[in-house]
Design a protein around this motif. Structure first.
Motif, PDB file in Angstrom:
ATOM      1  N   ASP A  76       0.882  -1.165   0.000  1.00 20.83           N
ATOM      2  CA  ASP A  76       0.000   0.000   0.000  1.00 20.83           C
ATOM      3  C   ASP A  76       0.921   1.217   0.000  1.00 20.83           C
ATOM      4  O   ASP A  76       1.446   1.619   1.039  1.00 20.83           O
ATOM      5  CB  ASP A  76      -0.902  -0.020   1.232  1.00 20.83           C
ATOM      6  CG  ASP A  76      -1.921   1.115   1.238  1.00 20.83           C
ATOM      7  OD1 ASP A  76      -1.923   1.914   0.277  1.00 20.83           O
ATOM      8  OD2 ASP A  76      -2.708   1.201   2.197  1.00 20.83           O
ATOM      9  N   CYS A  78       2.156   5.225  -0.642  1.00 18.14           N
ATOM     10  CA  CYS A  78       1.625   6.435  -0.013  1.00 18.14           C
ATOM     11  C   CYS A  78       1.369   7.560  -1.015  1.00 18.14           C
ATOM     12  O   CYS A  78       2.316   8.181  -1.533  1.00 18.14           O
ATOM     13  CB  CYS A  78       2.597   6.904   1.071  1.00 18.14           C
ATOM     14  SG  CYS A  78       1.975   8.301   2.029  1.00 18.14           S
ATOM     15  N   GLU A 124       2.109   3.488   2.984  1.00 19.77           N
ATOM     16  CA  GLU A 124       1.055   4.360   3.498  1.00 19.77           C
ATOM     17  C   GLU A 124       1.243   4.689   4.970  1.00 19.77           C
ATOM     18  O   GLU A 124       1.039   5.818   5.399  1.00 19.77           O
ATOM     19  CB  GLU A 124      -0.309   3.678   3.273  1.00 19.77           C
ATOM     20  CG  GLU A 124      -1.513   4.490   3.704  1.00 19.77           C
ATOM     21  CD  GLU A 124      -1.855   5.618   2.744  1.00 19.77           C
ATOM     22  OE1 GLU A 124      -2.747   6.413   3.095  1.00 19.77           O
ATOM     23  OE2 GLU A 124      -1.230   5.726   1.674  1.00 19.77           O
TER      24      GLU A 124
END
Length: 401
Positions: A76, A78, A124
């Protein structure tokens, strides 16, 4: 007498209910029923909320799929790291151009690629979650940009003969206050990284990625900067004929590569329910029981409802190279939105659609996925980012890549 009246009333209600059921059945029969032809792995649906960062969400989603393909690992990445770096650089250009370059929330897939090359990337959780620094649960740039835009304009339009660099520190402070500071180091799965070393650990060769477009105001098989405001870096795209542009997308999906797509979602056929159809409005008028005179009297909402009622029977424009060029030149083909193409499906009539991941959360009938007809993509693509290894060999040869 009362009994007869009751029976008559019951019959009327029954007929009305039957008519409603028949109308519902007719509408349901026109609703697309999709069969997946090919679906490639993607990461979870995100929500950009009140921020003009579709370009960051769609392109990082694309790179997350690229990592999945190469390594099998799920990341994931950012979006706010990219936005933090990109907005300062966009402001620098705006000031350098004395305000004659637009400073706004939008961007392009090329922005993300360049930021990753120059600054790296982080996961993230290495930065505050979007919106949390101002008490929101998701990104909200309304206040953020209402402060940034006049700040940048004040510097760019300054009457001084010489300006200092202090404005950059002030602007970076605003960016950090709303998005969070971009980390110099962070820990991920027990290891310490810099954004550059984390980027290197992902297994991607960022030189493998190219942008593709299709217009006739530049020669085919050359590169040019697509002339839209959010391409403020003047990032260049390879120009190919429309049919080859579509072959590239199909070849990519067939060979396990996804596509970071940018294009026009302002059309009547791009619905909030999760469909995108390139309506042939003139042909649709008779099918909806409206001649040209009646059609012109309808409100925009009434037109959309009538077109939507046609479902899979809605007639589509057959896009051509000329259609694309005319749309670009007269502002009908606009640079609105970034999304992530990851598969192909067909409806009950055999028409093919691209499966496209959006960044509006789990919204619409398909929980954040849009089904966009091939005609829509052919007619309304501005440009897209793709792995050069996904391009058919004969086209690569023409492009010299």
């Amino acid at each position: 007498m009362k009994k007869l009246l009751f029976l008559a009333l019951f019959a009327v209600l029954a007929i009305g209910a039957q008519a409603q059921d028949e109308k519902k059945d007719s509408a349901d029969s026109k609703k697309p029923v999709f069969t997946t032809i090919k679906e490639l792995p993607i990461t979870s649906i995100k929500d950009q909320n009140r921020s003009g960062t579709c370009w960051a969400y769609s392109t990082l989603s694309f790179f997350e799929s690229e990592i999945l393909k190469k390594t099998g690992k799920t990341y994931d990445l950012c979006e706010m790291f990219v936005a933090n770096k990109d907005y300062l650089e966009r402001a620098v250009l705006t000031v350098r151009m004395h305000g004659d370059s637009q400073f706004s929330q939008g961007g392009s897939a090329g922005d993300v690629l360049i930021i990753m090359k120059q600054h790296g990337i982080c996961p993230e959780n290495a930065m505050p979650a979007p919106g949390t620094l101002q008490g929101d649960s998701l990104a909200n740039f309304n206040e953020f940009f209402s402060i940034m835009e006049p700040y940048v304009e004040a510097v760019a339009k300054n009457k001084a003969k010489k300006i200092s660099n202090q404005w950059k520190e002030g602007l970076q402070g605003i960016i950090d206050a709303y998005l969070g500071k971009a980390p110099e180091t962070f820990t991920y799965e027990g290891k310490t990284y810099t954004p550059q070393s984390f980027m290197a650990s992902l297994g991607l060769n960022l030189d493998d990625y190219v942008s593709i477009t299709s217009y006739t105001h530049h020669p085919f098989y050359t590169k040019f900067a697509v002339e839209v405001q959010d391409n403020w870096r003047w990032d260049q795209s390879y120009n190919v004929p429309m049919d080859e542009m579509m072959r590239i997308i199909d070849n990519a999906i067939d060979n396990g590569y996804t596509v970071a797509w940018g294009g026009d979602v302002s059309e009547e056929g791009f619905t909030r329910q999760g469909l995108a159809i390139l309506y042939d409005t003139k042909a649709a008028q008779s099918l909806t029981g409206s001649d040209a005179a009646r059609w012109l009297k309808l409100t925009a909402t009434e037109k959309k409802n009538k077109l939507a009622s046609l479902g899979v029977d809605a007639p589509e424009v057959v896009p051509t190279q000329e259609y694309r060029q005319q749309g670009f030149d007269n502002w009908e083909l606009t640079d609105d939105h970034g999304m992530h193409i990851f598969g192909i499906a067909k409806d009950q009539n055999g028409k093919e659609y691209y499966m496209v991941k959006n960044s509006w959360g789990e919204y619409g009938d398909y929980k954040g996925i849009w089904y966009m007809t091939k005609a829509y993509i052919a007619g309304k693509t501005m440009d897209f980012l793709v792995n050069k290894n996904a391009i058919p060999k004969d086209i690569r040869k023409k492009l010299g890549i």
